[in-house]
Design an enzyme around this catalytic site. Sequence first.
Site, PDB file in Angstrom:
ATOM      1  N   CYS A  85     -23.579  29.040  76.163  1.00 60.33           N
ATOM      2  CA  CYS A  85     -23.187  27.631  76.238  1.00 60.33           C
ATOM      3  C   CYS A  85     -21.681  27.475  76.057  1.00 60.33           C
ATOM      4  O   CYS A  85     -21.180  27.478  74.935  1.00 60.33           O
ATOM      5  CB  CYS A  85     -23.950  26.820  75.194  1.00 60.33           C
ATOM      6  SG  CYS A  85     -23.469  25.091  75.192  1.00 60.33           S
ATOM      7  N   CYS A 131     -20.654  24.451  73.991  1.00 63.27           N
ATOM      8  CA  CYS A 131     -20.807  24.586  72.539  1.00 63.27           C
ATOM      9  C   CYS A 131     -19.727  25.509  71.971  1.00 63.27           C
ATOM     10  O   CYS A 131     -19.194  25.263  70.897  1.00 63.27           O
ATOM     11  CB  CYS A 131     -22.162  25.194  72.174  1.00 63.27           C
ATOM     12  SG  CYS A 131     -23.501  24.631  73.192  1.00 63.27           S
ATOM     13  N   ASP A 132     -19.428  26.607  72.663  1.00 66.13           N
ATOM     14  CA  ASP A 132     -18.634  27.668  72.051  1.00 66.13           C
ATOM     15  C   ASP A 132     -17.264  27.890  72.688  1.00 66.13           C
ATOM     16  O   ASP A 132     -16.466  28.679  72.172  1.00 66.13           O
ATOM     17  CB  ASP A 132     -19.426  28.993  72.112  1.00 66.13           C
ATOM     18  CG  ASP A 132     -20.755  28.858  71.375  1.00 66.13           C
ATOM     19  OD1 ASP A 132     -20.799  28.118  70.370  1.00 66.13           O
ATOM     20  OD2 ASP A 132     -21.748  29.472  71.799  1.00 66.13           O
TER      21      ASP A 132
END
Length: 323
Positions: A136, A139-140
Site C-alpha cells: 500500500c 499507507c507507507d
Amino acid sequence: MRYMKTEKVVVIGGGPAGLAASIYLARAYLNPLVVAGSPSGGQLTLTSDVENYPGFESILGPDLILSFKNHAMKFKTKLLEKNVIKLNVEKTPFSIYTSSGEVIKTESILLATGASAQWLNIPSETRLRGKGVSACATCDGFFFRDKTVAVVGGGDTAMEEALTLTKFANKVYILHRKDSFRASAIMQRRVLENKKITILWNTTIKEVLGEKNVEGLKIIQNGKEKDLKVEGLFLAIGHKPSTDFLSESGVLLDEKGYIKTALQARWEQKNENKFGSEFQYMTNIKGVFAAGDCVDYTYRQAATAVGMGVSAALEIEKYLSEK
Ligand code: NDP
C-alpha cells in the site's frame, strides 16, 4: 455470546458493496446487521485519491468509505466491527460465528467480504513485510521520502502505486515480468511520462535483500541475475478474495476462491441457470447472496461493487417478502 433475536438479514463485509446494500435494506425496514470486519472499510481505506466514483471528482478513499458508513448509520443500520470465522448455512435460520465468540442467527445473508492484496510469498519478502515491503503506497509511501523504491506488477494498481510513490521517492522502478503492461492506456501514459519512473521489463524478483530493512533486490532481468538497490518494495500483483472462512460452508467458490452466484452460473451454462434461482446474486445456497469484489474479479471498482450490493439488496428484499 449468542444473539437472541434472529436477524432478517446480515451483511458480512463493510466495504462499498456491503454498506450500499445496507442502505437499501435499512430503507426497506429490514433492520440489517452489518458484520463489517476488523478493521472495517475494506480496500478503500488503503487508497488515496479516488477520481472515478461518480459525483466526486476527487475524494480520499477513507473519506468515501466514511461517508458510506455515515449514510448507512443514518438509516439505522447496525454495525458490528468483528470478523466472521465460520458459517452454518445447512438450514435456516443460518448461524454466523465471529472471531470473538458471537453466534448470530439470520434468515438471509449477503456476503460482501471483498478481496485483499496478493504477495509474492518468497521468504525474504515475508520476513521484511512492514520493514520496507508493503502492498500500500498510500499507507507507507511517506516513509520513503527521497529514497529509491520498486513496484512489482503491470496492472492499474501498479501504475497507481508507482505514481503515488513519485510524490515521496526520488526514483521509482516498476518491475514487470512481461514486456507490456495490462494497465489502462491513460494510466500507462501517466507512468511513461513521469521522469521519476523507470520501467524494468521482463524482470522478476528472486530475493529481497536486507537484514532488518529492505536494502535491495536480487532480480532476474531478461534471464540475467543482478542486484538492484532499493529501500522499499511495493507489491501490486493482484488480489485474493476474502472467502477462506467459507471453505467448509457449502457455498460454491471457483478455483480462485471467488464466490459463484446464479448470474455467473447462467453465463457458464450458456443462459441455463444451473442454480435454479430467479435471483442473480444468490449463491448455490438459498437465502445466501453475494456481491462486490468477493464475486467480481473483472471490474473490481468501488462503483461496480456498490451497484452489485444494491442489486443484491433488492433481491434480498424480494426473497424475504416471498418467504
Ligand atoms: P491485475 O490483475 O490487473 O494485474 C496484476 C499484475 O500483477 C499483472 O500485470 C500481473 O502480470 C502481475 N502479477 C501477478 N502475479 C504476479 C507474480 N506472482 N509475480 C509478478 N507479477 C505478477 O490487478 P490490479 O490490482 O492491477 O487491478 C485489478 C483490477 O482493478 C483491474 O481491473 C484494474 O483495472 C482495476 N483497477 C483500477 C484502478 C483505477 O481505475 N483507478 C486502480 C487499480 C485497479 P501479468 O500481466 O503478466 O499477468
